[in-house]
Design an enzyme around this catalytic site. Structure first.
Site, PDB file in Angstrom:
ATOM      1  N   THR A  93      23.190  -8.398-106.167  1.00  0.00           N
ATOM      2  CA  THR A  93      23.005  -7.156-105.403  1.00  0.00           C
ATOM      3  C   THR A  93      23.630  -7.380-104.038  1.00  0.00           C
ATOM      4  O   THR A  93      23.143  -8.210-103.262  1.00  0.00           O
ATOM      5  CB  THR A  93      21.503  -6.840-105.235  1.00  0.00           C
ATOM      6  OG1 THR A  93      20.917  -6.728-106.522  1.00  0.00           O
ATOM      7  CG2 THR A  93      21.315  -5.536-104.467  1.00  0.00           C
ATOM      8  N   LYS A 168      22.623   1.176-107.437  1.00  0.00           N
ATOM      9  CA  LYS A 168      21.488   0.246-107.290  1.00  0.00           C
ATOM     10  C   LYS A 168      20.752   0.486-105.960  1.00  0.00           C
ATOM     11  O   LYS A 168      19.524   0.591-105.938  1.00  0.00           O
ATOM     12  CB  LYS A 168      22.029  -1.191-107.352  1.00  0.00           C
ATOM     13  CG  LYS A 168      21.115  -2.264-106.848  1.00  0.00           C
ATOM     14  CD  LYS A 168      20.249  -2.851-107.911  1.00  0.00           C
ATOM     15  CE  LYS A 168      19.215  -3.792-107.303  1.00  0.00           C
ATOM     16  NZ  LYS A 168      18.254  -4.267-108.249  1.00  0.00           N
ATOM     17  N   LYS A 243      15.637  -6.519 -98.544  1.00  0.00           N
ATOM     18  CA  LYS A 243      17.087  -6.748 -98.660  1.00  0.00           C
ATOM     19  C   LYS A 243      17.786  -5.467 -99.134  1.00  0.00           C
ATOM     20  O   LYS A 243      18.784  -5.033 -98.552  1.00  0.00           O
ATOM     21  CB  LYS A 243      17.352  -7.889 -99.650  1.00  0.00           C
ATOM     22  CG  LYS A 243      18.824  -8.076 -99.958  1.00  0.00           C
ATOM     23  CD  LYS A 243      19.089  -9.033-101.107  1.00  0.00           C
ATOM     24  CE  LYS A 243      20.567  -8.953-101.490  1.00  0.00           C
ATOM     25  NZ  LYS A 243      20.957  -9.823-102.573  1.00  0.00           N
TER      26      LYS A 243
HETATM   27  P1  NAD Z   1      18.454 -17.112-106.281  1.00  0.00           P
HETATM   28  O1  NAD Z   1      18.480 -17.460-104.843  1.00  0.00           O
HETATM   29  O2  NAD Z   1      17.366 -17.659-107.142  1.00  0.00           O
HETATM   30  O3  NAD Z   1      19.860 -17.549-106.960  1.00  0.00           O
HETATM   31  C1  NAD Z   1      21.099 -17.491-106.316  1.00  0.00           C
HETATM   32  C2  NAD Z   1      21.798 -18.821-106.592  1.00  0.00           C
HETATM   33  O4  NAD Z   1      23.139 -18.795-106.090  1.00  0.00           O
HETATM   34  C3  NAD Z   1      21.111 -20.014-105.904  1.00  0.00           C
HETATM   35  O5  NAD Z   1      20.648 -20.917-106.899  1.00  0.00           O
HETATM   36  C4  NAD Z   1      22.210 -20.619-105.022  1.00  0.00           C
HETATM   37  O6  NAD Z   1      22.172 -22.035-104.986  1.00  0.00           O
HETATM   38  C5  NAD Z   1      23.460 -20.129-105.728  1.00  0.00           C
HETATM   39  N1  NAD Z   1      24.651 -20.149-104.900  1.00  0.00           N
HETATM   40  C6  NAD Z   1      24.816 -19.659-103.637  1.00  0.00           C
HETATM   41  N2  NAD Z   1      26.086 -19.865-103.223  1.00  0.00           N
HETATM   42  C7  NAD Z   1      26.729 -20.471-104.247  1.00  0.00           C
HETATM   43  C8  NAD Z   1      28.052 -20.945-104.422  1.00  0.00           C
HETATM   44  N3  NAD Z   1      28.967 -20.839-103.460  1.00  0.00           N
HETATM   45  N4  NAD Z   1      28.375 -21.521-105.602  1.00  0.00           N
HETATM   46  C9  NAD Z   1      27.451 -21.643-106.583  1.00  0.00           C
HETATM   47  N5  NAD Z   1      26.168 -21.232-106.472  1.00  0.00           N
HETATM   48  C10 NAD Z   1      25.826 -20.659-105.312  1.00  0.00           C
HETATM   49  O7  NAD Z   1      18.488 -15.526-106.354  1.00  0.00           O
HETATM   50  P2  NAD Z   1      18.144 -14.606-107.621  1.00  0.00           P
HETATM   51  O8  NAD Z   1      16.721 -14.173-107.551  1.00  0.00           O
HETATM   52  O9  NAD Z   1      18.677 -15.261-108.857  1.00  0.00           O
HETATM   53  O10 NAD Z   1      19.021 -13.323-107.271  1.00  0.00           O
HETATM   54  C11 NAD Z   1      20.430 -13.314-107.444  1.00  0.00           C
HETATM   55  C12 NAD Z   1      20.930 -11.918-107.107  1.00  0.00           C
HETATM   56  O11 NAD Z   1      20.298 -10.971-107.964  1.00  0.00           O
HETATM   57  C13 NAD Z   1      20.625 -11.484-105.676  1.00  0.00           C
HETATM   58  O12 NAD Z   1      21.721 -10.768-105.188  1.00  0.00           O
HETATM   59  C14 NAD Z   1      19.390 -10.612-105.831  1.00  0.00           C
HETATM   60  O13 NAD Z   1      19.277  -9.644-104.815  1.00  0.00           O
HETATM   61  C15 NAD Z   1      19.652  -9.964-107.178  1.00  0.00           C
HETATM   62  N6  NAD Z   1      18.453  -9.521-107.898  1.00  0.00           N
HETATM   63  C16 NAD Z   1      17.350 -10.320-107.960  1.00  0.00           C
HETATM   64  C17 NAD Z   1      16.229  -9.870-108.657  1.00  0.00           C
HETATM   65  C18 NAD Z   1      14.994 -10.727-108.761  1.00  0.00           C
HETATM   66  O14 NAD Z   1      13.951 -10.211-109.191  1.00  0.00           O
HETATM   67  N7  NAD Z   1      15.054 -12.022-108.433  1.00  0.00           N
HETATM   68  C19 NAD Z   1      16.233  -8.608-109.259  1.00  0.00           C
HETATM   69  C20 NAD Z   1      17.383  -7.827-109.209  1.00  0.00           C
HETATM   70  C21 NAD Z   1      18.494  -8.306-108.516  1.00  0.00           C
END
Ligand code: NAD
Length: 294
Positions: A93, A168, A243
């Site tokens: 997102t 979204k 966010k």
């Molecule tokens: P998260 O922080 O658990 O996962 C993100 C991952 O990206 C981390 O593990 C981080 O180490 C990795 N990362 C960052 N930079 C990187 C790079 N350069 N190379 C490789 N890996 C890298 O977050 P999440 O909960 O998995 O959410 C991911 C996305 O999905 C976000 O944008 C969030 O807003 C969206 N989202 C989350 C949810 C939820 O319920 N968690 C729901 C809908 C959307």
């Protein structure tokens, strides 16, 4: 079956990548966090040593990263390295401007791309029941859809580049505002001597009806599966709601749209987060409005 590079194996990306591996794809995963790489390796994902290593020979690249700056950094690195004909999908997102900039990076490298943010949370990621909101050219969407169907159950093509992110944040702006309005109504109802059930029975079948009320009721009782009955454990954490509301306000400023309720919702969730509730479910804002958040 395809070779899929999956970059970002966090709360969402980890289980999404596992579902692609379960569906028979050769998944090459990468995350900056070693623990997450180890976990992925236990679930049938072949771990790459870098994002560049992951995309080598991949037919499709999926990114699931925290924010726009991470997506731009990763896509800037991988787009020139991806093989000819590869498809890039970003499911993070992020802000609409960064999503459009990511599409431009793909286009410059001669690659098709889709922005495909999700709703459905970690439960949807694990259960492959996510909703994907997609933006991109028709051909890119058509190429992405079969793969997205292996991670989700509803795949919507919202329009051109950035349209998935636009859908979204508009949806989540409605969600934030309706949750606060619903919570305020329950707090007022309590002060007027109404039971939660009475207000629910009326509003859920009247013009006050919304998803925030009927599926996710912020007052305990009427909807047994809502986080209100489970100590307001997420669910959908208040930090993520904040966010998304901030993204909606950035987009509103950039597009010149008046969104006063969205702005108020962003402020209320900023206060709720600052008061120590970033990890609570976003429906816990009802206790904050009561002045009783612990
Ligand atoms: P998260 O922080 O658990 O996962 C993100 C991952 O990206 C981390 O593990 C981080 O180490 C990795 N990362 C960052 N930079 C990187 C790079 N350069 N190379 C490789 N890996 C890298 O977050 P999440 O909960 O998995 O959410 C991911 C996305 O999905 C976000 O944008 C969030 O807003 C969206 N989202 C989350 C949810 C939820 O319920 N968690 C729901 C809908 C959307």
């Amino acid at each position: 079956m395809s070779t899929v590079a999956f970059i970002g194996l966090g709360n969402m990306g980890g289980p999404m990548a596992v579902n692609l591996a379960k569906a028979g794809h050769a998944v090459r995963g990468f995350d900056l966090v070693p623990f997450l790489r180890d976990e992925a390796a236990k679930s049938g994902i072949s771990v790459a040593s870098s994002a560049a290593d992951a995309v080598k020979d991949a037919d499709v690249v999926v990114t699931m990263l925290p924010a726009g700056k991470h997506v731009i950094a990763v896509w800037s690195e991988i787009a020139p390295l991806a093989k000819k004909g590869a498809l890039l999908i970003d499911s993070s997102t992020i802000d609409v401007d960064s999503a459009r900039a990511a599409h431009a990076l793909a286009e410059k490298a001669g690659l098709a791309s889709v922005d495909a943010p999700v709703s459905g949370g970690t439960g949807g990621a694990k259960g492959a029941t996510l909703t994907f909101m997609c933006g991109g050219a028709d051909a890119a969407f058509a190429a992405a859809k079969p793969l997205l169907e292996q991670m989700g159950k509803k795949i919507v093509h919202c329009g051109g580049p950035g349209a998935g992110q636009a859908a979204k944040i508009c949806n989540n702006m409605i969600l934030g505002a309706t949750m606060i309005a619903t919570a305020e109504a329950f707090v007022l109802g309590e002060k007027l001597g109404l039971t939660h059930q009475a207000l629910f029975d009326v509003a859920s079948t009247s013009s006050g009806q919304s998803w925030s009320l009927t599926t996710y009721c912020p007052a305990p009782g009427p909807v047994p599966t809502s986080p209100a009955n489970n100590g307001y454990k997420p669910g959908f954490a208040a930090a993520l709601m904040l966010k998304d509301l901030k993204l909606s306000q950035e987009a509103a400023a950039s597009a010149g749209a008046a969104t006063p309720l969205g702005a108020a919702a962003a402020q209320i969730y900023a206060l709720f987060n600052a008061a120590g509730h970033a990890g609570d479910d976003f429906s816990g804002v009802i206790n904050f409005l009561r002045g009783k958040a612990e």
